[in-house]
Enzyme design. Structure first.
Site, PDB file in Angstrom:
ATOM      1  N   PRO A 102      68.643  70.423  79.289  1.00  0.00           N
ATOM      2  CG  PRO A 102      70.064  70.160  80.681  1.00  0.00           C
ATOM      3  CD  PRO A 102      68.770  69.601  79.991  1.00  0.00           C
ATOM      4  N   PRO A 103      71.139  73.012  77.910  1.00  0.00           N
ATOM      5  CG  PRO A 103      71.992  75.101  78.311  1.00  0.00           C
ATOM      6  CD  PRO A 103      70.851  74.287  78.957  1.00  0.00           C
ATOM      7  N   GLY A 104      74.152  71.955  76.183  1.00  0.00           N
ATOM      8  CA  GLY A 104      75.301  71.446  76.491  1.00  0.00           C
ATOM      9  C   GLY A 104      75.245  69.825  76.801  1.00  0.00           C
ATOM     10  CB  VAL A 105      72.896  67.416  77.846  1.00  0.00           C
ATOM     11  CG1 VAL A 105      72.967  68.262  79.128  1.00  0.00           C
ATOM     12  CG2 VAL A 105      71.595  67.752  77.012  1.00  0.00           C
ATOM     13  N   GLY A 106      74.217  67.440  74.402  1.00  0.00           N
ATOM     14  CA  GLY A 106      74.312  66.456  73.392  1.00  0.00           C
ATOM     15  C   GLY A 106      73.199  66.295  72.631  1.00  0.00           C
ATOM     16  CE  LYS A 107      68.784  70.291  73.735  1.00  0.00           C
ATOM     17  NZ  LYS A 107      69.728  70.769  74.806  1.00  0.00           N
ATOM     18  CB  THR A 108      73.044  69.654  68.125  1.00  0.00           C
ATOM     19  OG1 THR A 108      72.208  70.582  68.546  1.00  0.00           O
ATOM     20  CG2 THR A 108      73.159  69.861  66.730  1.00  0.00           C
ATOM     21  CB  SER A 451      56.630  65.135  94.908  1.00  0.00           C
ATOM     22  OG  SER A 451      57.474  66.168  94.997  1.00  0.00           O
ATOM     23  CE  LYS A 494      60.247  64.239  92.398  1.00  0.00           C
ATOM     24  NZ  LYS A 494      58.846  64.163  92.949  1.00  0.00           N
TER      25      LYS A 494
END
Length: 558
Positions: A102-108, A451, A494
């Protein structure tokens, strides 16, 4: 004689007149050029002064930039993803990578910092000259005629305006794109899932050839006026040997298989409330504000990402500043949430005291985050074989597009419930047709997927027998019609969600078990069939259950 002299004199006068005329014209041109140059000089000087003045004045650094991680340890909640990124890029054979999350988790930030770490490795092909070229796929606009292409590069043909001195000589000029600027470094392509299909195909070709090829109708290898380096580019291509790091918020199945097959696929997880609270606390500390523990918890409940947490703290600190306070309080956070329309994400907590017919199941949301769902079941005795099954809160049917045909089938969630009913009759001799059974998944969002089979089985058995399951249990796993527990996806997410919700016993399929689960703050039990599930859920001593009476006589341990 006199006439000859007169003609000669007239000729001399004409020549002097022509010379004087040419001299005057050239003199005026020089003066005009000087005036123009002088005017240009004045304009350039003024613009240069204005540019320097602008550069000498700036605002303070935004909080979002202050909180940007400066080292890998500053990236919160992505230890596993960073470890995988290091393994992919820091070795002697770095790989192409796609990061999902998701956006804003530090990928860049993680990709940029891992490259800096790779440069320090002796065996790494990256060097101090390796660049980190970042480009957003949503902003890569290109012209189908190849006039402009910021990603792949383009050719500036002589017919285009501003072709310069080479253009006036009929020379086509290749212009490098991001793939060439990233040569021997990393090309970070953000939102790679949004890249145009034509650009995606070109990118795949560059990844394969490690160079960019250019074409132009104005190029001729026999044209001697073309510089040697342009001949080299047209004949051999422009080097583009880099490692691709693509980031996307899309699901893996939404990306082209040809791209996925060339890349290592890594996952950055959504941040939980403990991680968001740490980010918010760090943001408040960097701007010199204190924050009450209650306000910190509230900020983590409203924030959906690290950026959200920082933005909430930024605005809340402004509210505190207007009241001459140096501490952020709960009313400040609530005011920000109300003003900016942040939704409260109330954490789910498994019940302290178990009730009959209620069980906690585990699921994964669309953004790859684990979730705990409460399953309710009520069973009322009915005439033998005439019981009815009512299901609410699940997807009943789904439509599929297959080769131009639209197919409608029963959903996997409903099929899972029917498998549970069949397995209970076959393995535990519990005939659900003797009961009116109502199964409900509360929450307003229909559940889909197989599941939840294990949790559904426990809820049904608990409702039929009137026995509550053990305290703080959560389950996941698909059940076959024969009662086998089949593997499912997203088990790690989970398990983390279950622990955060307070689960003490977590039941998962044996094929999904990992040794790392032994170190987690909960008892994690792998199972292979429905009998093991029921034994754990109702704390039965026997390893195998063959009759309904054994379940009915079991007293739960709370």
């Amino acid at each position: 004689m006199e006439w000859n002299f007169l003609i000669f004199l007239l000729q001399m006068i004409g020549m002097v007149a022509v010379i004087c005329f040419v001299y005057v014209i050239l003199r005026k041109r020089d003066r005009g050029g000087a005036v123009i140059e002088k005017g240009i000089g004045k304009t350039e000087g003024h613009e240069l002064q204005e540019l320097r003045r602008m550069r000498n004045h700036s605002l303070n650094v935004p909080l979002s930039e202050l909180t940007r991680p400066a080292q890998l340890n500053d990236i919160i909640g992505q230890e596993e993803g960073i470890k995988a990124l290091r393994a992919a890029l820091c070795g002697p054979n770095p790989q192409h990578v796609i990061i999902y999350g998701p956006p804003g988790v530090g990928k860049t930030c993680a990709a940029r910092l891992v490259l800096e770490e790779a440069k320090k490795s002796v065996d790494s092909p990256f060097s101090t000259y390796s660049k980190f070229v970042e480009i957003d796929a949503t902003c890569v606009r290109f012209d189908e005629r190849a006039i402009a292409d910021p990603l792949m590069g383009s050719v500036h043909d002589p017919i285009y305006q501003g072709a310069g001195a080479l253009g006036s000589q009929g020379v086509p000029q290749p212009k490098p794109g991001a793939v060439s600027r990233a040569h021997c470094g990393v090309l970070f392509l953000d939102e790679i899932g949004e890249l145009h299909p034509m650009q995606m195909n070109k990118l795949l070709k560059v990844l394969e050839d490690r160079k960019v090829s250019f074409e132009s109708a104005y190029y001729s290898k026999d044209n001697r006026s073309i510089p040697a380096y342009i001949h080299d580019i047209f004949q051999n291509g422009l080097p583009a040997d880099f490692r691709l790091v693509g980031a996307t918020t899309r699901q893996p199945e939404e990306l082209p298989p040809a791209l996925r097959s060339r890349c290592m696929e890594l996952y950055f997880m959504p941040l939980g409330q403990p991680e968001l609270a740490r980010i918010a606390a760090g943001a408040a500390e960097r701007i010199g504000y204190g924050i009450r523990p209650g306000a910190l918890r509230l900020c983590a409940m409203y924030a959906a990402s690290g950026r959200d947490a920082v933005n909430i703290i930024q605005l809340a600190s402004g509210a505190a500043y207007s009241e001459r306070r140096h501490e952020i309080q709960e009313p400040d956070i609530r005011w920000v949430a109300r003003t900016c329309n942040y939704a409260l994400r109330q954490p789910f907590h498994i019940r302290e005291s178990p009730d009959a017919g209620i069980c906690a199941g585990l699921a994964v949301t669309g953004v790859g985050q684990g979730a705990v769902i409460e399953i309710e079941c009520v069973a009322t005795p009915a005439a033998k074989g005439n019981g009815k099954l009512v299901i609410s809160g699940v997807v009943e049917e789904e439509e599929l597009e297959l080769r131009g045909r639209r197919l409608r089938r029963k959903s996997t969630a409903r099929s899972s419930i029917e498998n549970v009913i069949g397995a209970l009759k076959k393995r535990l001799d519990i005939d659900c047709s003797d009961y009116d059974i109502h199964i409900n998944i509360p929450g307003g969002v229909p559940m889909d997927g197989p599941s939840a089979g294990a949790a559904l089985a426990v809820a049904v058995v608990s409702a039929v027998t009137g026995k509550a399951p053990v305290q703080k249990i959560a389950l996941t796993g698909e059940i076959s019609i024969h009662g086998d527990i089949l593997p499912v996806g997203g088990v790690r997410e989970k398990v983390n969600a279950a622990i955060e919700a307070g689960a003490q016993l977590i039941v998962i399929p044996s094929e999904n078990y990992e040794e790392a689960y032994a170190a987690m703050h909960a008892r994690i039990e792998p199972v292979t069939d429905i009998q093991q599930v029921i034994r754990l859920a109702f704390d039965l001593q026997r390893h195998h259950i063959t009759e309904k009476t054994e379940v009915l006589g079991a007293a739960p341990t709370n």
